[in-house]
Design an enzyme around this catalytic site. Sequence first.
Site, PDB file in Angstrom:
ATOM      1  N   GLY A  47       0.839  -1.187   0.000  1.00  0.00           N
ATOM      2  CA  GLY A  47       0.000   0.000   0.000  1.00  0.00           C
ATOM      3  C   GLY A  47       0.874   1.237   0.000  1.00  0.00           C
ATOM      4  O   GLY A  47       2.089   1.151   0.240  1.00  0.00           O
ATOM      5  N   GLN A  52       3.141  10.028   1.530  1.00  0.00           N
ATOM      6  CA  GLN A  52       4.450   9.358   1.471  1.00  0.00           C
ATOM      7  C   GLN A  52       5.246   9.781   0.236  1.00  0.00           C
ATOM      8  O   GLN A  52       6.461   9.587   0.196  1.00  0.00           O
ATOM      9  CB  GLN A  52       4.282   7.833   1.479  1.00  0.00           C
ATOM     10  CG  GLN A  52       3.850   7.288   2.834  1.00  0.00           C
ATOM     11  CD  GLN A  52       3.722   5.778   2.792  1.00  0.00           C
ATOM     12  OE1 GLN A  52       2.701   5.253   2.359  1.00  0.00           O
ATOM     13  NE2 GLN A  52       4.740   5.060   3.220  1.00  0.00           N
ATOM     14  N   CYS A  90       6.998  -0.570   6.780  1.00  0.00           N
ATOM     15  CA  CYS A  90       6.530   0.666   6.148  1.00  0.00           C
ATOM     16  C   CYS A  90       7.554   1.082   5.097  1.00  0.00           C
ATOM     17  O   CYS A  90       8.748   1.046   5.356  1.00  0.00           O
ATOM     18  CB  CYS A  90       6.392   1.757   7.205  1.00  0.00           C
ATOM     19  SG  CYS A  90       5.855   3.343   6.528  1.00  0.00           S
ATOM     20  N   LEU A  91       7.084   1.476   3.920  1.00  0.00           N
ATOM     21  CA  LEU A  91       7.996   1.892   2.858  1.00  0.00           C
ATOM     22  C   LEU A  91       8.740   3.172   3.254  1.00  0.00           C
ATOM     23  O   LEU A  91       9.778   3.489   2.673  1.00  0.00           O
ATOM     24  CB  LEU A  91       7.232   2.092   1.543  1.00  0.00           C
ATOM     25  CG  LEU A  91       6.583   0.817   0.987  1.00  0.00           C
ATOM     26  CD1 LEU A  91       5.742   1.126  -0.245  1.00  0.00           C
ATOM     27  CD2 LEU A  91       7.640  -0.234   0.671  1.00  0.00           C
ATOM     28  N   HIS A 132      -3.047   0.672   7.921  1.00  0.00           N
ATOM     29  CA  HIS A 132      -1.735   1.325   7.882  1.00  0.00           C
ATOM     30  C   HIS A 132      -1.803   2.592   7.014  1.00  0.00           C
ATOM     31  O   HIS A 132      -1.294   3.649   7.411  1.00  0.00           O
ATOM     32  CB  HIS A 132      -0.722   0.313   7.329  1.00  0.00           C
ATOM     33  CG  HIS A 132       0.685   0.793   7.245  1.00  0.00           C
ATOM     34  ND1 HIS A 132       1.674   0.358   8.102  1.00  0.00           N
ATOM     35  CD2 HIS A 132       1.284   1.675   6.408  1.00  0.00           C
ATOM     36  CE1 HIS A 132       2.820   0.958   7.783  1.00  0.00           C
ATOM     37  NE2 HIS A 132       2.617   1.751   6.756  1.00  0.00           N
ATOM     38  N   GLU A 133      -2.453   2.495   5.856  1.00  0.00           N
ATOM     39  CA  GLU A 133      -2.523   3.666   4.946  1.00  0.00           C
ATOM     40  C   GLU A 133      -3.429   4.760   5.516  1.00  0.00           C
ATOM     41  O   GLU A 133      -3.128   5.946   5.397  1.00  0.00           O
ATOM     42  CB  GLU A 133      -3.004   3.248   3.556  1.00  0.00           C
ATOM     43  CG  GLU A 133      -2.134   2.219   2.842  1.00  0.00           C
ATOM     44  CD  GLU A 133      -0.653   2.428   2.997  1.00  0.00           C
ATOM     45  OE1 GLU A 133      -0.198   3.595   3.007  1.00  0.00           O
ATOM     46  OE2 GLU A 133       0.073   1.423   3.134  1.00  0.00           O
ATOM     47  N   HIS A 136      -1.431   6.691   7.879  1.00  0.00           N
ATOM     48  CA  HIS A 136      -0.527   7.641   7.210  1.00  0.00           C
ATOM     49  C   HIS A 136      -1.248   8.958   6.916  1.00  0.00           C
ATOM     50  O   HIS A 136      -0.687  10.035   7.107  1.00  0.00           O
ATOM     51  CB  HIS A 136      -0.032   7.070   5.870  1.00  0.00           C
ATOM     52  CG  HIS A 136       1.234   6.281   5.986  1.00  0.00           C
ATOM     53  ND1 HIS A 136       2.409   6.802   6.475  1.00  0.00           N
ATOM     54  CD2 HIS A 136       1.522   4.999   5.650  1.00  0.00           C
ATOM     55  CE1 HIS A 136       3.358   5.880   6.443  1.00  0.00           C
ATOM     56  NE2 HIS A 136       2.846   4.768   5.942  1.00  0.00           N
TER      57      HIS A 136
HETATM   58 NI    NI Z   1       3.821   3.031   5.726  1.00  0.00          NI
END
Ligand code: NI
Length: 172
Positions: A47, A52, A90-91, A132-133, A136
């Site tokens: 995701g 981000q 997490c990216l 999670h998204e 964010h």
């Molecule tokens: Ni993340």
Amino acid sequence: MPVVRPILTFEHPALREKAKKVTRVDVSIQRLLDDLTETMLDAPGAGLAANQIGVPLRVCVVKGDDKQIWGLVNPELVKKEGAQVGYEGCLSYPGWVGEVERAETVVVKGRNRHGKEIRVKSTGFTARAFQHELDHLDGILFTDRLTSLDTLRRVEELIGEDKEEAVAAASG
Ligand code: NI
């Protein structure tokens, strides 16, 4: 053509701001959804939220267990049930994972790329990615939700042959 955009990492203040609601789903939002999808698949991750990549709008993409990709504008959690505890990455936190408790099943409401209201029900991994998204978009990182700081560790420390794949699947 969709573009792979640079992903901001955890120290960037933009990740701590609450993203703004989209007032109109137009071609710029469609392009944003396409870039988010391209960037998520390239990473690879499960995701990605618009902030981000430095765009402070309530837009995100999630890749489902069945490889279906959901692109949502102004997503909202409308229902959650049960609980799951598992490792999450997490990216914006490359190389790190930690244990986070999430709802097992969620229903998320939002608009699709055509501005039409949709509801998506998901469970397990996909539900984790949605939560999670959504976090964010409110400036919350998974490290804020660890069951314990002791669970935060390097990906290399995870045991198992498919760890890289597993972490990619759990990162958003
Ligand atoms: Ni993340």
